[in-house]
Design an enzyme around this catalytic site. Structure first.
Site, PDB file in Angstrom:
ATOM      1  N   HIS A  64     -19.640 -98.396 -11.287  1.00 29.29           N
ATOM      2  CA  HIS A  64     -20.280 -97.207 -10.733  1.00 29.29           C
ATOM      3  C   HIS A  64     -21.777 -97.265 -11.041  1.00 29.29           C
ATOM      4  O   HIS A  64     -22.599 -97.013 -10.180  1.00 29.29           O
ATOM      5  CB  HIS A  64     -19.682 -95.934 -11.314  1.00 29.29           C
ATOM      6  CG  HIS A  64     -20.304 -94.699 -10.749  1.00 29.29           C
ATOM      7  ND1 HIS A  64     -19.580 -93.598 -10.409  1.00 29.29           N
ATOM      8  CD2 HIS A  64     -21.588 -94.380 -10.452  1.00 29.29           C
ATOM      9  CE1 HIS A  64     -20.383 -92.662  -9.922  1.00 29.29           C
ATOM     10  NE2 HIS A  64     -21.615 -93.117  -9.948  1.00 29.29           N
ATOM     11  N   GLU A 112     -28.416 -95.558  -7.324  1.00 27.63           N
ATOM     12  CA  GLU A 112     -28.274 -95.992  -8.718  1.00 27.63           C
ATOM     13  C   GLU A 112     -29.603 -96.505  -9.269  1.00 27.63           C
ATOM     14  O   GLU A 112     -29.961 -96.233 -10.413  1.00 27.63           O
ATOM     15  CB  GLU A 112     -27.182 -97.055  -8.852  1.00 27.63           C
ATOM     16  CG  GLU A 112     -25.779 -96.510  -8.674  1.00 27.63           C
ATOM     17  CD  GLU A 112     -25.427 -95.415  -9.677  1.00 27.63           C
ATOM     18  OE1 GLU A 112     -25.583 -95.638 -10.893  1.00 27.63           O
ATOM     19  OE2 GLU A 112     -24.998 -94.336  -9.243  1.00 27.63           O
ATOM     20  N   HIS A 146     -31.239 -94.309 -12.144  1.00 29.24           N
ATOM     21  CA  HIS A 146     -31.001 -94.926 -13.448  1.00 29.24           C
ATOM     22  C   HIS A 146     -31.842 -96.184 -13.697  1.00 29.24           C
ATOM     23  O   HIS A 146     -32.402 -96.349 -14.765  1.00 29.24           O
ATOM     24  CB  HIS A 146     -29.518 -95.273 -13.602  1.00 29.24           C
ATOM     25  CG  HIS A 146     -28.616 -94.120 -13.369  1.00 29.24           C
ATOM     26  ND1 HIS A 146     -28.542 -93.043 -14.232  1.00 29.24           N
ATOM     27  CD2 HIS A 146     -27.758 -93.843 -12.345  1.00 29.24           C
ATOM     28  CE1 HIS A 146     -27.658 -92.171 -13.764  1.00 29.24           C
ATOM     29  NE2 HIS A 146     -27.180 -92.626 -12.621  1.00 29.24           N
TER      30      HIS A 146
END
Length: 158
Positions: A58, A108, A112
């Protein structure tokens, strides 16, 4: 004198990045922007709802100190990934929701990866490497926890 030298080095690094775009210069630039940001741990989140018969990635989530607000605004681009990284992402990091893989990876990266202090290829390939080494510890959705130097801490303890 010292501040003049630091300013000159900063200007030279910026020019080198603009002129050749080399990953070494990109990494130096990203690292310098994150110099005030301390990562306390990394979390590799795995998901089992993709119906592939195995857990997939993920995301790799840096957990910065609460005072960290210094992330980059670099936009995700597949062109910044090696062919090996991209190929492995397609297999082990697919989207499980609506949308494209590119949309998922872009999310993502922007949420992040830009706070990780790593280049795009280094960020995604690090997640893939951790997944390859430690992913078998999960049989369902789980979180694998790592120190700032990527030493394994445990499962679901972050």
């Amino acid at each position: 004198m010292h501040s003049t030298i630091l300013l000159l080095i900063s200007v030279i690094m910026g020019m080198a990045l603009m002129l050749n775009g080399a990953e070494v210069n990109e990494t130096a630039s990203v690292s310098s922007k994150l110099a005030s940001c301390t990562i306390t741990e990394y979390v590799l989140a795995l998901q089992d709802d993709c119906k592939f018969g195995y857990d997939t990635i993920h995301g790799l989530w840096p957990d910065p100190a609460s005072s960290c607000t210094t992330c980059t605004s670099e936009v995700f681009s597949e062109s910044k990934l090696s062919s090996t990284t991209l190929s492995n992402m397609k297999k082990y990091w697919p989207t499980c929701q609506s949308g494209t893989n590119d949309d998922f990876w872009s999310h993502e990266w922007s949420k992040h990866g830009t706070c990780s202090g790593l280049s795009q290829d280094a960020y995604f390939s690090k997640a893939l490497s951790l997944y390859s080494t430690y992913g078998s510890k999960c049989t369902t959705d789980c979180y694998l926890c790592f120190t700032p130097s990527f030493s394994y801490e445990g499962k679901n303890v972050c």
